[in-house]
Design an enzyme around this catalytic site. Structure first.
Site, short mmCIF file in Angstrom:
data_model
loop_
_atom_site.label_atom_id
_atom_site.label_comp_id
_atom_site.label_asym_id
_atom_site.label_seq_id
_atom_site.Cartn_x
_atom_site.Cartn_y
_atom_site.Cartn_z
N GLY A 1 136.52 -33.96 -21.95
CA GLY A 1 135.60 -35.14 -22.24
C GLY A 1 136.06 -35.76 -23.83
O GLY A 1 136.64 -35.51 -24.54
N SER A 2 135.86 -36.84 -23.46
CA SER A 2 136.40 -37.72 -24.35
C SER A 2 135.86 -39.40 -24.93
O SER A 2 135.05 -39.53 -24.23
CB SER A 2 138.04 -37.93 -23.82
OG SER A 2 138.09 -38.48 -22.54
N ARG A 3 137.08 -40.62 -25.06
CA ARG A 3 136.24 -41.60 -25.80
C ARG A 3 137.37 -42.96 -25.23
O ARG A 3 138.82 -42.22 -26.06
CB ARG A 3 135.16 -41.08 -26.71
CG ARG A 3 134.63 -43.02 -27.80
CD ARG A 3 134.83 -42.64 -28.92
NE ARG A 3 134.29 -43.43 -29.51
CZ ARG A 3 133.01 -43.73 -29.65
NH1 ARG A 3 132.71 -42.63 -30.09
NH2 ARG A 3 132.44 -44.93 -30.90
N MET B 1 133.29 -40.29 -22.03
CA MET B 1 133.66 -40.29 -21.25
C MET B 1 133.32 -38.45 -20.92
O MET B 1 133.48 -37.84 -22.33
CB MET B 1 135.31 -40.25 -20.84
CG MET B 1 135.50 -41.16 -20.70
SD MET B 1 137.29 -41.44 -19.66
CE MET B 1 138.07 -40.91 -21.92
#
Length: 213
Positions: free
Chosen positions: A182-184, A94
Site C-alpha cells: 500500500g502506498s501513494r 493505492m
C-alpha cells in the site's frame, strides 16, 4: 529505461515473492495437506498484488494521466516543496489490492530525481506526503510545463523502486517504478492545469486523465 517493457502480466518485481509463496504452499500441501489452505491464500494475494497489465494511453496531447491505480484523496492548490512553487496537487492512494506499477503522467525530460528517507504512516493521510519515505521526479514537458511526480511509501509499503534518472526522457504511460504494497503517488501541476477528477474517484494508471494543461 526500455519503453517497450514486455508486460508479462505479473510484474518482474514480484517474481521472487510469487515463486517463494507458491513453493511454500506446495510444501505445505505435501506435508500438511489439511493445513495448506492459508498458504495458498497468501500465494493468491501475492499473485494479484504483483499483476501488471498493459494499458491504453489516451490520445489527448494535453492530458496528464494517472501514474497509479487507486483512489483520489487530494485535489487542491498547495505548495510544491520539490520544485519550490505553488501548484495544483492531485494524490492517488493505492491500497494492497491495486496495481502498484507506476507510469509516467506526461511526456518530458526528467530534470531532477530526489529520494527522501522518512516514516511509514498511513499513506491515506495528508502528512504522508511530507513525512513518509518518498521519491520525487521533476519533469519538464515539451510545451514548457513542469510536473512533479512523487512516489510515497505507506504503512505497509517498505520499498520504493525507481528505474529512471535525471536527464532521461519519459513517454506518457511509460513504466518507471514500483512501490511494494500500500502506498501513494502525488502529482504537482501548474496552477493553470484543469483537474478532471475529484476526491473519491477511482482511477486507473495510464488510462485515467487526472488533468489537462
Amino acid at each position: 529505461m526500455n519503453n517497450k517493457y514486455p508486460h508479462p502480466i505479473i510484474a518482474r518485481e514480484g517474481w521472487p515473492f510469487l515463486s517463494f509463496s507458491i513453493a511454500l504452499a506446495c510444501v505445505a500441501t505435501y506435508f500438511l495437506a489439511a493445513w495448506s489452505f492459508p498458504f495458498w491464500i497468501v500465494a493468491i494475494f501475492v499473485l494479484q498484488f504483483f499483476r501488471d497489465p498493459p494499458r491504453n494511453i489516451p490520445e489527448n496531447p494535453d492530458a496528464v494521466i494517472s501514474p497509479a491505480d487507486g483512489r483520489i484523496v487530494v485535489v487542491e492548490k498547495t505548495q510544491d516543496p520539490y520544485a519550490g512553487r505553488e501548484a495544483l496537487k492531485i494524490s492517488v492512494f493505492m491500497n494492497v489490492f491495486n496495481v502498484h506499477s507506476n507510469r509516467a503522467p506526461v511526456d518530458g525530460k526528467i530534470e531532477k530525481v530526489e529520494y527522501f528517507p522518512g516514516k511509514f504512516v498511513n499513506a491515506d493521510l495528508d502528512k504522508a506526503s511530507i513525512e513518509n519515505e518518498r521519491n520525487a521526479l521533476i519533469i519538464s514537458t515539451p510545451n514548457g510545463q513542469l510536473v512533479t511526480c512523487v512516489q510515497v511509501a505507506g504503512l505497509i509499503a517498505r520499498r520504493i523502486l525507481c528505474y529512471v534518472n535525471a536527464g532521461d526522457l519519459l513517454s506518457r504511460g511509460q513504466r518507471y517504478g514500483f512501490i511494494r504494497f500500500g502506498s501513494r503517488v502525488d502529482v504537482y501541476l501548474p496552477l493553470t492545469a484543469r483537474p478532471k477528477v475529484t476526491v473519491g474517484d477511482k482511477v486507473s494508471a495510464t488510462e485515467t486523465i487526472l488533468a489537462e494543461f
